[in-house]
Design an enzyme around this catalytic site. Structure first.
Site, PDB file in Angstrom:
ATOM      1  N   ASN A   9      51.359  58.713  21.648  1.00 38.37           N
ATOM      2  CA  ASN A   9      50.082  58.072  21.367  1.00 38.37           C
ATOM      3  C   ASN A   9      49.902  57.970  19.852  1.00 38.37           C
ATOM      4  OD1 ASN A   9      47.236  57.663  20.870  1.00 38.37           O
ATOM      5  ND2 ASN A   9      46.875  58.196  23.005  1.00 38.37           N
ATOM      6  N   ARG A  20      41.051  54.977   4.665  1.00 33.75           N
ATOM      7  CA  ARG A  20      41.130  54.301   3.367  1.00 33.75           C
ATOM      8  C   ARG A  20      41.360  52.809   3.577  1.00 33.75           C
ATOM      9  NH1 ARG A  20      42.899  57.602  -1.043  1.00 33.75           N
ATOM     10  NH2 ARG A  20      41.843  59.626  -0.841  1.00 33.75           N
ATOM     11  N   HIS A  45      45.011  53.721  22.557  1.00 34.95           N
ATOM     12  CA  HIS A  45      43.718  53.754  23.251  1.00 34.95           C
ATOM     13  C   HIS A  45      42.701  53.036  22.371  1.00 34.95           C
ATOM     14  CE1 HIS A  45      40.779  56.264  25.894  1.00 34.95           C
ATOM     15  NE2 HIS A  45      40.139  55.225  25.375  1.00 34.95           N
ATOM     16  N   ARG A  47      39.325  51.239  21.209  1.00 31.61           N
ATOM     17  CA  ARG A  47      37.906  51.317  21.542  1.00 31.61           C
ATOM     18  C   ARG A  47      37.152  50.231  20.773  1.00 31.61           C
ATOM     19  NH1 ARG A  47      39.347  56.944  21.904  1.00 31.61           N
ATOM     20  NH2 ARG A  47      38.423  57.925  23.766  1.00 31.61           N
ATOM     21  N   HIS A  52      40.077  53.932  15.447  1.00 32.62           N
ATOM     22  CA  HIS A  52      41.504  54.178  15.185  1.00 32.62           C
ATOM     23  C   HIS A  52      42.305  52.912  15.492  1.00 32.62           C
ATOM     24  CE1 HIS A  52      40.834  55.273  19.368  1.00 32.62           C
ATOM     25  NE2 HIS A  52      40.376  56.471  19.048  1.00 32.62           N
ATOM     26  N   GLU A  76      45.673  52.401  27.110  1.00 32.99           N
ATOM     27  CA  GLU A  76      44.687  53.129  27.899  1.00 32.99           C
ATOM     28  C   GLU A  76      43.300  52.885  27.335  1.00 32.99           C
ATOM     29  OE1 GLU A  76      46.062  57.178  27.553  1.00 32.99           O
ATOM     30  OE2 GLU A  76      44.856  57.520  25.761  1.00 32.99           O
ATOM     31  N   HIS A 205      46.628  64.993  27.670  1.00 30.54           N
ATOM     32  CA  HIS A 205      45.451  65.487  26.939  1.00 30.54           C
ATOM     33  C   HIS A 205      45.685  66.935  26.537  1.00 30.54           C
ATOM     34  CE1 HIS A 205      41.419  64.304  25.563  1.00 30.54           C
ATOM     35  NE2 HIS A 205      41.240  65.610  25.476  1.00 30.54           N
ATOM     36  N   ASP A 206      45.813  67.138  25.230  1.00 27.91           N
ATOM     37  CA  ASP A 206      45.960  68.463  24.621  1.00 27.91           C
ATOM     38  C   ASP A 206      47.253  69.185  25.010  1.00 27.91           C
ATOM     39  OD1 ASP A 206      43.627  68.185  23.193  1.00 27.91           O
ATOM     40  OD2 ASP A 206      42.382  69.216  24.671  1.00 27.91           O
ATOM     41  N   GLY A 227      49.641  62.619  21.664  1.00 27.59           N
ATOM     42  CA  GLY A 227      49.370  62.049  20.354  1.00 27.59           C
ATOM     43  C   GLY A 227      48.850  63.052  19.355  1.00 27.59           C
ATOM     44  N   HIS A 228      47.714  63.687  19.665  1.00 25.04           N
ATOM     45  CA  HIS A 228      47.067  64.563  18.687  1.00 25.04           C
ATOM     46  C   HIS A 228      47.984  65.697  18.245  1.00 25.04           C
ATOM     47  CE1 HIS A 228      43.666  66.558  16.699  1.00 25.04           C
ATOM     48  NE2 HIS A 228      44.160  67.689  17.178  1.00 25.04           N
TER      49      HIS A 228
END
Length: 252
Positions: A9, A20, A45, A47, A52, A76, A205-206, A227-228
């Site tokens: 991700n 920036r 993802h 939005r 992002h 997603e 997720h996580d 991703g994160h």
């Protein structure tokens, strides 16, 4: 070939860029790094607030993936996200690029991140035409779901090809053995139910380098989207090394 596919991700790369003016770091270039390092796919993802990933990133990454046969593109997001400014609307964006997979997620515009699966007792009827609309375009549809067998049975009735199990609670329970075991059993059972209904299982997720291996002892998991944590690890060891580290776990 990976036992479980790794889809990277790229949202957090875009988040850093958006802090920036300009295009640094370049999301498309980082997507290429991930592919070259062995990622099986790329996930975004988008939005409406474009905090992002932006529509231009979606179009650019779609073209990048087309240059690499066998690599999948997964978009997603909230299927009801509307047209706002130069954001064309989520479904329109997906239809424009026709990704390999679209993961529908029940998040609102003001959520920091996705934090629950669909309640299909409430949303099946409104989702059904959107699912068929995407499938008619040749897009594989996945629903973001909690590990609840009753909900997964409703997903099967909608005819989706896959679900993505929301792994936030599993990750939050890491380091708490009693809680973790009970949750792990829920995910394991949910995966077996989905597989028995002919639904492929993704997860995300996580998930991170510590907790991913245990989760992938569930044999039905076809794909993880990360991703994160991967981006955080890349700060220490570099993006290429981070992708390789996660992919090595997926191959075990």
């Amino acid at each position: 070939m990976s036992t479980t596919a790794l889809s990277v991700n790229l949202n957090k790369i875009a988040l850093i860029r958006n802090s920036r003016p300009g295009n640094f770091p370049d999301v498309i270039a980082h997507g290429k790094v991930c592919i070259d390092a062995g990622a099986d796919g790329l996930t975004v993802h988008p939005r409406p607030d474009q905090r992002h990933i932006r529509p231009a990133d979606v179009y650019g990454l779609s073209e990048l993936v087309k240059q690499h046969p066998g690599i999948e593109f997964n978009i997603e997001g909230n299927p009801f996200a509307p047209h706002v400014g130069d954001f064309p609307g989520f479904i329109k964006l997906v239809e424009d690029v026709v990704p390999d997979q679209c993961t529908l997620v029940p998040d609102s515009n003001d959520q920091l991140t996705s934090d629950q699966g669909f309640d299909l007792r409430k949303s099946s009827e409104i989702l059904k035409p959107l699912i068929h609309r995407l499938q008619d375009k040749g897009v594989r549809v996945s629903l973001f779901m909690d590990p609840e067998p009753e909900q997964i049975e409703l997903a099967a009735k909608l005819g989706v090809e896959r679900i993505e199990l929301y792994t936030g609670p599993y990750a939050a329970a890491w380091g708490q053995p009693e809680l973790l075991e009970a949750l792990f059993d829920q995910y394991d059972k949910a995966a077996r139910v989905a597989s028995g209904l002919g639904i492929g299982i993704n997860a995300g997720h996580d998930l991170n380098l510590d907790n991913l291996g245990r989760f992938l002892t569930i044999p039905e998991i076809l794909e993880v989207s990360i991703g994160h944590a991967l981006t955080v690890d890349a700060l220490a060891i570099g993006m290429e090394s981070a992708v390789k580290a996660y992919r090595a776990i997926c191959q075990q």
